[in-house]
Design an enzyme around this catalytic site. Structure first.
Site, PDB file in Angstrom:
ATOM      1  N   ASN A   1       0.861  -1.175   0.000  1.00 14.47           N
ATOM      2  CA  ASN A   1       0.000   0.000   0.000  1.00 14.47           C
ATOM      3  C   ASN A   1       0.905   1.234   0.000  1.00 14.47           C
ATOM      4  OD1 ASN A   1      -1.793   2.049   0.532  1.00 14.47           O
ATOM      5  ND2 ASN A   1      -2.347   1.352   2.593  1.00 14.47           N
TER       6      ASN A   1
ATOM      7  N   LYS B   1       0.128   4.254  -0.341  1.00 14.81           N
ATOM      8  CA  LYS B   1      -0.528   5.449   0.230  1.00 14.81           C
ATOM      9  C   LYS B   1      -0.303   6.656  -0.693  1.00 14.81           C
ATOM     10  CE  LYS B   1      -0.210   3.295   4.699  1.00 14.81           C
ATOM     11  NZ  LYS B   1      -0.173   3.405   6.149  1.00 14.81           N
TER      12      LYS B   1
ATOM     13  N   HIS C   1      -9.599   1.079   4.759  1.00 16.05           N
ATOM     14  CA  HIS C   1      -8.329   1.258   5.475  1.00 16.05           C
ATOM     15  C   HIS C   1      -8.559   2.194   6.671  1.00 16.05           C
ATOM     16  CE1 HIS C   1      -4.261   2.530   6.406  1.00 16.05           C
ATOM     17  NE2 HIS C   1      -3.876   1.410   5.824  1.00 16.05           N
TER      18      HIS C   1
ATOM     19  N   GLU D   1      -6.980   4.611   7.769  1.00 11.86           N
ATOM     20  CA  GLU D   1      -6.784   6.037   7.475  1.00 11.86           C
ATOM     21  C   GLU D   1      -8.030   6.629   6.804  1.00 11.86           C
ATOM     22  OE1 GLU D   1      -3.031   5.534   5.475  1.00 11.86           O
ATOM     23  OE2 GLU D   1      -2.128   5.019   7.411  1.00 11.86           O
TER      24      GLU D   1
ATOM     25  N   GLU E   1      -5.387  -4.988  10.667  1.00 14.11           N
ATOM     26  CA  GLU E   1      -4.377  -3.942  10.863  1.00 14.11           C
ATOM     27  C   GLU E   1      -4.681  -3.160  12.133  1.00 14.11           C
ATOM     28  OE1 GLU E   1      -2.375  -2.772   6.919  1.00 14.11           O
ATOM     29  OE2 GLU E   1      -4.193  -1.595   7.085  1.00 14.11           O
TER      30      GLU E   1
ATOM     31  N   GLY F   1       2.361   2.367  10.773  1.00 15.72           N
ATOM     32  CA  GLY F   1       3.307   3.473  10.618  1.00 15.72           C
ATOM     33  C   GLY F   1       4.019   3.861  11.901  1.00 15.72           C
TER      34      GLY F   1
ATOM     35  N   SER G   1       3.291  -2.037  10.465  1.00 12.85           N
ATOM     36  CA  SER G   1       4.738  -2.099  10.699  1.00 12.85           C
ATOM     37  C   SER G   1       5.362  -3.441  10.331  1.00 12.85           C
ATOM     38  CB  SER G   1       5.072  -1.711  12.144  1.00 12.85           C
ATOM     39  OG  SER G   1       4.701  -0.365  12.379  1.00 12.85           O
TER      40      SER G   1
HETATM   41  P1  PGA Z   1       2.767   0.354   7.675  1.00  9.21           P
HETATM   42  O1  PGA Z   1       1.291   0.534   7.026  1.00  9.21           O
HETATM   43  O2  PGA Z   1       3.310  -0.944   7.117  1.00  9.21           O
HETATM   44  O3  PGA Z   1       3.534   1.556   7.240  1.00  9.21           O
HETATM   45  O4  PGA Z   1       2.573   0.266   9.149  1.00  9.21           O
HETATM   46  C1  PGA Z   1       0.448  -0.549   6.829  1.00  9.21           C
HETATM   47  C2  PGA Z   1      -0.857  -0.082   6.219  1.00  9.21           C
HETATM   48  O5  PGA Z   1      -1.321   1.011   6.561  1.00  9.21           O
HETATM   49  O6  PGA Z   1      -1.453  -0.789   5.385  1.00  9.21           O
END
Ligand code: PGA
Length: 255
Positions: free
Chosen positions: A9, A11, A95, A97, A167, A173, A213
């Site tokens: 992803n 983003k 997601h 976010e 997640e 992140g 992460s």
């Molecule tokens: P990250 O994000 O691996 O940077 O923690 C995962 C995601 O948001 O799908």
């Protein structure tokens, strides 16, 4: 045996030249891996350019979001038909976010999933609890609402195709991944929910990714858990080396 699935992803990262460079690098790095699904989810603006690079390869294209209407006066939105147009086979839906910053709810997630399935694209349904929810021991309750809400009125034959990504929001992140035990506990619970909603054969067929992460140095212990079938990777998917490394670990034993 469920086929592992690793998705990157990206983003809101990578302009077109950067996306081309990264897609080319990943393509070279995973050339000989065939018994797993590898998916790249660049931003909308780079979908087409990335598709041109991976069209003849073992990598598939995914988008990061979609709107449920087929067309119309919905300024700024993108339909499933448009995603198909540029070669998407997958799309991330719900997601955290999107839920957090763009007011996505279980109801809008459900609408999106239905429209995606109608178009024969595979949704990656994201679920996960926040840190306060975990601390208040509400993790399983939240996950249940998100899974039941996201899959509401979706028939068994369709549900089987869906990919779910667990997640935990506190792990995204932050550099702080869930431990394999924490992730496995929730992912096993998700499989039990699917069994309750549908039946055990559907529950056994659905692939459940872990995300939050994921890095080259923690993927092995995660993927070794019985209910972790792959990873949804953010930060570590933006670099050729770390992402190909993660893919190779997930493919181990499959080729
Ligand atoms: P990250 O994000 O691996 O940077 O923690 C995962 C995601 O948001 O799908």
């Amino acid at each position: 045996m469920r086929k592992p699935i690793v998705a990157g992803n990206w983003k809101m990262h990578k302009n077109i030249p950067e996306a081309i460079e990264l897609a080319n690098g990943i393509k070279r790095g995973v050339l000989d891996l065939h018994n797993l699904d590898i998916v790249l989810c660049p931003p909308f603006t780079a979908l087409s350019a990335v598709y041109d690079i991976i069209a003849d390869s073992n990598i598939q294209l995914g988008a990061q979001d979609v709107y449920w209407q087929e067309q119309g006066a919905f300024t700024g939105e993108i339909s499933v038909g448009m995603l198909k147009d540029v070669g998407c086979r997958f799309v991330i839906v719900g997601h955290s976010e999107r839920r957090q910053y763009f007011f996505e709810t279980n109801e809008t997630v459900n609408r999106k999933i239905k429209s995606v399935l109608r178009a024969n694209i595979i949704p990656i349904l994201c679920v996960g609890e926040t840190l306060p929810q975990r601390e208040e021991n509400k993790t399983l309750e939240i996950i249940k609402e998100q899974v039941f809400g996201g899959l509401k009125d979706i028939p068994a034959a369709e549900a089987e195709k869906i990919v779910i990504a667990y997640e935990p929001v506190w792990a995204i992140g932050t550099g702080r991944n869930a431990t394999p035990v924490q992730a496995e506990e929730v992912q096993k619970y998700i499989r039990n929910l699917l069994s309750e909603m549908y039946n055990t054969s559907i529950a056994e067929a659905v692939r459940i990714q872990y995300g939050g992460s994921v890095k080259a140095d923690n993927i092995e212990e995660l993927i070794n858990q019985p209910n972790i079938d792959g990873a949804l990777v953010g930060g570590a998917s933006l670099k050729e080396d770390s992402f190909t490394q993660i893919i190779k670990v997930c493919a181990k034993g499959e080729n």
